[in-house]
Design a protein around this motif. Structure first.
Motif, PDB file in Angstrom:
ATOM      1  N   PRO A  61       0.841  -1.202   0.000  1.00 20.54           N
ATOM      2  CA  PRO A  61       0.000   0.000   0.000  1.00 20.54           C
ATOM      3  C   PRO A  61       0.879   1.257   0.000  1.00 20.54           C
ATOM      4  N   VAL A  62       0.576   2.187  -0.895  1.00 18.59           N
ATOM      5  CA  VAL A  62       1.251   3.480  -0.953  1.00 18.59           C
ATOM      6  C   VAL A  62       0.191   4.555  -1.199  1.00 18.59           C
ATOM      7  N   THR A  63       0.590   5.789  -1.013  1.00 15.67           N
ATOM      8  CA  THR A  63      -0.309   6.918  -1.242  1.00 15.67           C
ATOM      9  C   THR A  63       0.390   7.933  -2.127  1.00 15.67           C
ATOM     10  N   VAL A  64      -0.328   8.442  -3.108  1.00 12.86           N
ATOM     11  CA  VAL A  64       0.161   9.557  -3.910  1.00 12.86           C
ATOM     12  C   VAL A  64      -0.537  10.803  -3.383  1.00 12.86           C
ATOM     13  N   ARG A  65       0.260  11.768  -2.921  1.00 15.24           N
ATOM     14  CA  ARG A  65      -0.295  13.016  -2.392  1.00 15.24           C
ATOM     15  C   ARG A  65       0.026  14.120  -3.378  1.00 15.24           C
ATOM     16  N   ALA A  66      -1.019  14.678  -3.968  1.00 18.37           N
ATOM     17  CA  ALA A  66      -0.871  15.753  -4.959  1.00 18.37           C
ATOM     18  C   ALA A  66      -1.327  17.073  -4.348  1.00 18.37           C
ATOM     19  N   THR A  67      -0.559  18.110  -4.599  1.00 17.45           N
ATOM     20  CA  THR A  67      -0.915  19.461  -4.184  1.00 17.45           C
ATOM     21  C   THR A  67      -1.108  20.261  -5.465  1.00 17.45           C
ATOM     22  N   PRO A  68      -2.380  20.522  -5.870  1.00 18.44           N
ATOM     23  CA  PRO A  68      -2.650  21.199  -7.133  1.00 18.44           C
ATOM     24  C   PRO A  68      -2.144  22.642  -7.189  1.00 18.44           C
ATOM     25  N   GLY A  69      -2.013  23.302  -6.072  1.00 21.01           N
ATOM     26  CA  GLY A  69      -1.571  24.701  -6.079  1.00 21.01           C
ATOM     27  C   GLY A  69      -1.476  25.187  -4.657  1.00 21.01           C
ATOM     28  N   PRO A  70      -1.282  26.441  -4.444  1.00 21.36           N
ATOM     29  CA  PRO A  70      -1.114  27.478  -5.470  1.00 21.36           C
ATOM     30  C   PRO A  70       0.228  27.331  -6.183  1.00 21.36           C
ATOM     31  N   GLY A  71       0.292  27.871  -7.351  1.00 17.11           N
ATOM     32  CA  GLY A  71       1.493  27.754  -8.172  1.00 17.11           C
ATOM     33  C   GLY A  71       1.524  26.443  -8.922  1.00 17.11           C
ATOM     34  N   VAL A  72       2.716  25.932  -9.118  1.00 16.16           N
ATOM     35  CA  VAL A  72       2.918  24.697  -9.876  1.00 16.16           C
ATOM     36  C   VAL A  72       2.553  23.493  -9.002  1.00 16.16           C
ATOM     37  N   PRO A  73       1.765  22.541  -9.521  1.00 17.45           N
ATOM     38  CA  PRO A  73       1.403  21.343  -8.754  1.00 17.45           C
ATOM     39  C   PRO A  73       2.634  20.522  -8.370  1.00 17.45           C
ATOM     40  N   ARG A  74       2.493  19.744  -7.291  1.00 18.67           N
ATOM     41  CA  ARG A  74       3.547  18.879  -6.795  1.00 18.67           C
ATOM     42  C   ARG A  74       2.951  17.529  -6.409  1.00 18.67           C
ATOM     43  N   CYS A  75       3.759  16.477  -6.497  1.00 16.02           N
ATOM     44  CA  CYS A  75       3.305  15.135  -6.105  1.00 16.02           C
ATOM     45  C   CYS A  75       4.385  14.430  -5.288  1.00 16.02           C
ATOM     46  N   LEU A  76       3.919  13.686  -4.279  1.00 14.90           N
ATOM     47  CA  LEU A  76       4.781  12.849  -3.454  1.00 14.90           C
ATOM     48  C   LEU A  76       4.232  11.431  -3.442  1.00 14.90           C
ATOM     49  N   LEU A  77       5.144  10.459  -3.407  1.00 15.40           N
ATOM     50  CA  LEU A  77       4.769   9.065  -3.201  1.00 15.40           C
ATOM     51  C   LEU A  77       5.113   8.740  -1.762  1.00 15.40           C
ATOM     52  N   LEU A  78       4.103   8.435  -0.961  1.00 20.34           N
ATOM     53  CA  LEU A  78       4.288   8.111   0.455  1.00 20.34           C
ATOM     54  C   LEU A  78       4.206   6.598   0.628  1.00 20.34           C
ATOM     55  N   ALA A  79       5.270   6.014   1.196  1.00 22.65           N
ATOM     56  CA  ALA A  79       5.326   4.563   1.370  1.00 22.65           C
ATOM     57  C   ALA A  79       5.672   4.244   2.828  1.00 22.65           C
ATOM     58  N   PRO A  80       5.295   3.052   3.305  1.00 20.53           N
ATOM     59  CA  PRO A  80       5.568   2.691   4.695  1.00 20.53           C
ATOM     60  C   PRO A  80       7.055   2.775   5.061  1.00 20.53           C
ATOM     61  N   ASP A  81       7.946   2.452   4.133  1.00 20.97           N
ATOM     62  CA  ASP A  81       9.380   2.473   4.430  1.00 20.97           C
ATOM     63  C   ASP A  81      10.019   3.846   4.242  1.00 20.97           C
ATOM     64  N   HIS A  82       9.257   4.815   3.765  1.00 20.66           N
ATOM     65  CA  HIS A  82       9.776   6.164   3.530  1.00 20.66           C
ATOM     66  C   HIS A  82       8.645   7.164   3.754  1.00 20.66           C
ATOM     67  N   PRO A  83       8.182   7.333   5.021  1.00 23.18           N
ATOM     68  CA  PRO A  83       6.985   8.140   5.301  1.00 23.18           C
ATOM     69  C   PRO A  83       7.105   9.625   4.957  1.00 23.18           C
ATOM     70  N   GLU A  84       8.341  10.159   4.850  1.00 25.49           N
ATOM     71  CA  GLU A  84       8.453  11.564   4.465  1.00 25.49           C
ATOM     72  C   GLU A  84       8.214  11.766   2.974  1.00 25.49           C
ATOM     73  N   GLY A  85       8.218  10.704   2.213  1.00 31.11           N
ATOM     74  CA  GLY A  85       7.807  10.748   0.819  1.00 31.11           C
ATOM     75  C   GLY A  85       8.946  10.835  -0.177  1.00 31.11           C
ATOM     76  N   HIS A  86       8.652  10.325  -1.357  1.00 30.06           N
ATOM     77  CA  HIS A  86       9.549  10.411  -2.511  1.00 30.06           C
ATOM     78  C   HIS A  86       8.941  11.463  -3.427  1.00 30.06           C
ATOM     79  N   VAL A  87       9.727  12.447  -3.840  1.00 32.55           N
ATOM     80  CA  VAL A  87       9.235  13.465  -4.775  1.00 32.55           C
ATOM     81  C   VAL A  87       9.058  12.818  -6.144  1.00 32.55           C
ATOM     82  N   MET A  88       7.885  13.025  -6.729  1.00 34.81           N
ATOM     83  CA  MET A  88       7.623  12.537  -8.081  1.00 34.81           C
ATOM     84  C   MET A  88       7.976  13.674  -9.043  1.00 34.81           C
ATOM     85  N   PRO A  89       9.045  13.506  -9.833  1.00 35.84           N
ATOM     86  CA  PRO A  89       9.442  14.596 -10.729  1.00 35.84           C
ATOM     87  C   PRO A  89       8.413  14.822 -11.844  1.00 35.84           C
TER      88      PRO A  89
END
Length: 93
Positions: A61-89
């Motif tokens: 199980p993982v979670t993709v956390r997207a922040t649509p704004g303000p400004g340029v959208p951003r996405c993180l992949l949150l996984a149990p072994d890396h809770p602070e998240g992996h930046v999705m380029p």
């Protein structure tokens, strides 16, 4: 005005892609290995979390956390072994 932004990461041998459509009602679509596995909407620029599973044995199980704004959208992949998240380029098409 609506715009589509694409993000991608390879994680545990699987391709995870996210498309964030901005606008009045942001939409986030998540694909794992090219198959749509999750979709969510939000209001305004509030972050959106999409829970998915990677097809491992047992499923991861993982979670993709997207922040649509303000400004340029951003996405993180949150996984149990890396809770602070992996930046999705961002991915250009």
């Amino acid at each position: 005005m609506k715009a589509r932004h694409h993000f991608h990461i390879d994680y545990r041998g699987h391709s995870v892609s996210a498309t964030v459509q901005t606008g009045h009602t942001p939409v986030v679509e998540v694909l794992v290995d090219g198959k749509e596995t999750g979709r969510a909407t939000s209001r305004d620029d509030r972050p959106v979390a999409v829970d998915i599973e990677l097809p491992t044995d047992p499923p991861t199980p993982v979670t993709v956390r997207a922040t649509p704004g303000p400004g340029v959208p951003r996405c993180l992949l949150l996984a149990p072994d890396h809770p602070e998240g992996h930046v999705m380029p961002p991915r250009t098409y």
